[in-house]
Design an enzyme around this catalytic site. Structure first.
Site, PDB file in Angstrom:
ATOM      1  CD  GLN A 157      -2.631   1.787   0.145  1.00  0.00           C
ATOM      2  OE1 GLN A 157      -3.151   0.830  -0.318  1.00  0.00           O
ATOM      3  NE2 GLN A 157      -2.485   2.930  -0.151  1.00  0.00           N
ATOM      4  N   PRO A 284      -5.859  -2.223   4.975  1.00  0.00           N
ATOM      5  CG  PRO A 284      -4.134  -0.724   5.203  1.00  0.00           C
ATOM      6  CD  PRO A 284      -4.521  -2.051   4.736  1.00  0.00           C
ATOM      7  CE1 TYR A 285      -6.152   4.301   3.958  1.00  0.00           C
ATOM      8  CE2 TYR A 285      -4.398   2.967   3.174  1.00  0.00           C
ATOM      9  CZ  TYR A 285      -4.561   4.049   3.685  1.00  0.00           C
ATOM     10  OH  TYR A 285      -3.727   4.639   4.402  1.00  0.00           O
ATOM     11  N   GLY A 287     -10.460   0.449  -0.471  1.00  0.00           N
ATOM     12  CA  GLY A 287      -9.834   0.222  -2.046  1.00  0.00           C
ATOM     13  C   GLY A 287      -8.683   0.914  -2.212  1.00  0.00           C
ATOM     14  CD  GLU A 289      -6.620   5.821  -5.853  1.00  0.00           C
ATOM     15  OE1 GLU A 289      -7.028   5.115  -5.012  1.00  0.00           O
ATOM     16  OE2 GLU A 289      -6.132   6.772  -5.797  1.00  0.00           O
ATOM     17  CG  HIS A 313     -14.053   5.849  -4.475  1.00  0.00           C
ATOM     18  ND1 HIS A 313     -14.265   7.191  -4.221  1.00  0.00           N
ATOM     19  CD2 HIS A 313     -12.737   5.941  -4.584  1.00  0.00           C
ATOM     20  CE1 HIS A 313     -13.260   7.817  -3.881  1.00  0.00           C
ATOM     21  NE2 HIS A 313     -12.254   7.038  -3.886  1.00  0.00           N
ATOM     22  CD  GLU A 314     -10.683   2.502  -4.755  1.00  0.00           C
ATOM     23  OE1 GLU A 314      -9.842   3.257  -5.204  1.00  0.00           O
ATOM     24  OE2 GLU A 314     -11.376   2.691  -3.703  1.00  0.00           O
ATOM     25  CG  HIS A 317      -9.344   6.939  -7.728  1.00  0.00           C
ATOM     26  ND1 HIS A 317      -8.754   8.300  -7.455  1.00  0.00           N
ATOM     27  CD2 HIS A 317      -9.724   6.529  -6.661  1.00  0.00           C
ATOM     28  CE1 HIS A 317      -9.172   8.500  -6.289  1.00  0.00           C
ATOM     29  NE2 HIS A 317      -9.769   7.627  -5.608  1.00  0.00           N
ATOM     30  CD  GLU A 336      -9.154   9.779  -3.234  1.00  0.00           C
ATOM     31  OE1 GLU A 336     -10.350   9.551  -3.260  1.00  0.00           O
ATOM     32  OE2 GLU A 336      -8.249   9.178  -3.010  1.00  0.00           O
ATOM     33  CG  ASP A 391      -1.035   8.377   5.250  1.00  0.00           C
ATOM     34  OD1 ASP A 391      -1.309   8.655   4.282  1.00  0.00           O
ATOM     35  OD2 ASP A 391      -0.549   7.380   5.817  1.00  0.00           O
ATOM     36  CE1 TYR A 399     -11.479   9.372  -0.479  1.00  0.00           C
ATOM     37  CE2 TYR A 399     -10.559  10.569   1.206  1.00  0.00           C
ATOM     38  CZ  TYR A 399     -10.539   9.656   0.251  1.00  0.00           C
ATOM     39  OH  TYR A 399      -9.444   8.685   0.137  1.00  0.00           O
ATOM     40  CE  LYS A 596     -16.685   3.643   5.887  1.00  0.00           C
ATOM     41  NZ  LYS A 596     -17.609   3.165   4.614  1.00  0.00           N
TER      42      LYS A 596
HETATM   43 ZN   LIG Z   1     -10.132   7.361  -3.593  1.00  0.00          ZN
END
Ligand SMILES: [Zn+2]
Length: 643
Positions: A157, A284-285, A287, A289, A313-314, A317, A336, A391, A399, A596
């Site tokens: 990641q 950890p996420y 998704g 992209e 969403h992905e 991107h 985003e 981060d 977003y 999340k």
């Molecule tokens: Zn995104």
């Protein structure tokens, strides 16, 4: 102090001169990279690794092809916890001779600069190195942490600045590179990357990849595990562990439809294939992209396609983010905000307007909650992140506030005009990394200045540079949600029992709204005289537990297999001290690594001394199974100290 090297007017000239690559590439200073791409710029990387599961390291070489803009300057790369063995340079690109290098002091966010002096005419640099077992961009999973429980797994990641923990490179989104890779793995495992590769390759533990389109460093991605492939359409497919592949393929069967729907509005998909890799639950996420190969959490596999907004969403991107990329992390909203806006447009085409309205209304709700919690400086789209971990900028602001800004533009200028504008924006800046200033200049020239009367209705500067929301911001509503609220209100007023609420046609989004509405009602003072009544009192803890039990008996929320609904219910269970859900809460926190979900749950637990104690007990067991990014977050939430 943050300064750009050019003003708006110059920005436009530079952008129009698409071949003046070097001038444009100096557009913005990135405070999250040691690289100086204005003097030496990496153009291409050839990677070659052995994936050593027993040592939890990648070991091999990165060979960088560079463009020397200032021939007297050294190459400066970003690294974090890499073991550099030796460096070689080459003038002809084939024969390499020993070179020198120096590693600078390490910064807690940025890692350490690797400086390599370049002899005259040297155009390639080969670095022999290995990663560290604790590399922030890699997670090494034991077999027990996978679905199949038999083989180990590793995945990367890289966003925002973790690529430097597994590749020495110029780790800034304004440097775009092409790459090739050769990856050797244990023989029974398959390697996949964000690059062209053969889905039907022989599983011989030796895999090759090629990415011919220039991408920023944070989109270089690798995963190795016991993976299977299933085709979803002519250009689309899914990778997952054998025990997950059937479920994943049926959940994601609308993927090809989504690609077609997006192309119709925003122009051709430019990356060849669009595949999705479903990872083990510690990802950890939601998704990531990665081009050609989205990485996704298994928590979207709800069984009814209700959580596939993540795929929309992905996929989006592929236009906003991968094709047109934020030049620095303070421009993250260009990735985003645009993507969240596009995601909802895709959902509208594939699943209808009511679904889009629900997602937008849920988004606005999350945004308002975030704004209530954040400091002013963090509510700004064009956020200042100097001296901070990038981060930290990954909140709902880029977003949802970004998406709302684009919605405002769409509503003001009309959908047809705004679609045309976005399509030309993606074409104009394709395969480039741009700043907020460049976007604003383009917006002004191609939309605002053409329709000054309409432009006067959108406070562009306030949207981009001020905290909070403009008074004229759109307020997306959902008639379906209004209906849900009426039903919830009837139940809360004891007009109907929970089992009599007409829920049989409710979607996941309606259930989520129901739960959030009930939570707000449980937290609010109640009285016959309305909210202003001074005699209003809170519901007692016993009354709240009684209501929670009634809901659980009627709808079995504690056992919900839908990750979003389970998460919302568990959060409410902590808030309302609903103990029958605690064993499930523990199981959830031990099996899911998606930030999340786990961050708000730990935060909620940590609000009381008892809860904090339980949180620490659970986290003590869960921590070793989490991704380094999730560990960093939860350590902070619980003020965790190594034991
Ligand atoms: Zn995104």
């Amino acid at each position: 102090m943050y300064r750009f090297l050019h003003c708006f007017g110059l920005g436009i000239i530079i952008v129009l001169a698409t071949h003046m690559a070097n001038a444009q590439e100096k557009a913005a200073q990135d405070f999250h990279s040691y690289a100086d791409p204005g003097t030496v710029r990496v153009k291409h990387i050839d990677l070659d690794w052995d994936v050593l599961f027993d040592q939890k390291i990648l070991k091999g070489t990165a060979t960088l092809t560079v463009d020397r803009i200032s021939p007297d300057r050294p190459l400066i790369l970003d690294t974090r916890d890499l073991n550099i063995e030796k460096v070689e340079t080459s003038a002809d690109g084939r024969s390499f001779s020993p070179g020198t290098f120096a590693i600078g002091e390490s910064d807690k966010f940025l890692g350490a600069p690797l400086t390599i002096p370049l002899p005259a005419n040297a155009s390639r640099v080969r670095i022999h190195y290995s990663t560290s077992p604790g590399a922030s961009g890699l997670q090494w999973l034991e077999p027990a942490q996978t679905a199949g429980k038999k083989a180990p797994f590793v995945f990367t990641q890289s966003e925002a600045i973790h690529a430097r923990s597994w590749i020495p490179l110029q780790d800034t989104p304004q440097v775009r590179v092409t790459y090739t890779a050769r990856v050797r793995t244990p023989g029974n495992l398959l390697a996949v990357m964000s690059a062209e590769h053969d889905a039907n390759t022989t599983r011989d533990g030796d895999y090759s990849f090629r990415m011919n389109q220039p991408i920023p460093s944070y989109l270089i991605a690798l995963a190795v595990g016991d993976l299977r492939f299933r085709s979803l359409g002519p250009r689309t497919g899914v990778y997952a562990e054998p025990s997950v592949i059937d479920r994943a393929a049926s959940e994601l069967s609308d993927t090809e439809k989504m690609v077609v729907a997006t192309e119709r509005v925003y122009g051709p998909y430019r990356w060849g294939r669009y595949d999705i890799l479903v990872l083990p639950p510690s990802f950890p996420y939601g998704g990531m992209e990665n081009p050609r190969l989205t990485f996704a959490t298994p928590t979207i596999l709800a069984g009814d396609k209700s959580l596939v907004s993540l795929v929309a969403h992905e996929l989006a991107h592929s236009w906003s983010g991968n094709l047109v990329t934020n030049a620095t992390w303070r421009d993250f909203w260009l990735n985003e905000g645009f993507t969240t806006y596009l995601e909802r447009r895709i959902l509208e085409v594939v699943y209808g307007r009511p679904r889009e309205e629900m997602e937008a209304a849920l988004g606005l709700r999350d945004l308002n909650e975030e704004i209530a919690a954040l400091e002013d400086r963090d509510e700004i789209l064009h956020i200042d992140l100097k001296g901070r971990d990038p981060d930290e900028g990954s909140t709902d602001i880029p977003y949802e506030k970004g998406a709302l800004f684009l919605r405002h533009l769409e509503q003001t200028f009309g959908r047809a005009r705004f679609d045309q504008f976005l399509k030309s924006y993606f074409n104009h800046f394709s395969f480039q990394s741009i700043t907020t200033e460049q976007f604003v200049a383009y917006l002004k020239q191609n939309l605002l200045d053409k329709y000054p009367a309409l432009a006067a209705k959108v406070p562009v500067d306030e949207w981009i540079n001020k905290p909070g929301l403009p008074a004229t911001a759109p307020k997306p509503t959902s008639p379906a949600f209004a209906q849900v609220e009426r039903q919830a209100q009837r139940w809360l007023s004891h007009d109907v029992s929970a089992t009599r609420i007409p829920t049989n046609k409710w979607t996941t989004q309606e259930w989520l709204h129901f739960l959030k509405f009930v939570q707000d009602s449980l937290a609010a003072p109640v009285s016959a005289g309305g909210p202003a009544d001074a005699s209003a009192t809170q519901l007692s803890e016993t009354e709240k537990i009684k209501l929670m039990s009634e809901l659980d008996r009627a709808f079995h929320f504690t056992r919900s297999g839908n990750s979003e609904i389970a998460f919302q219910w568990l959060l409410m269970s902590i808030r309302n001290a609903y103990e029958p859900a605690y064993p499930r809460l523990e199981e959830f926190l031990l099996s899911v690594g998606r930030r999340k979900f786990i961050k708000p749950l730990y935060e909620e637990l940590a609000k009381t001394p008892d809860g904090k104690e339980r949180a620490l007990t659970i986290y003590r067991r869960a921590r070793s199974g989490h991704h380094p990014i999730a560990v960093a977050t939860i350590d902070e939430v619980l003020k965790w100290r190594a034991e």
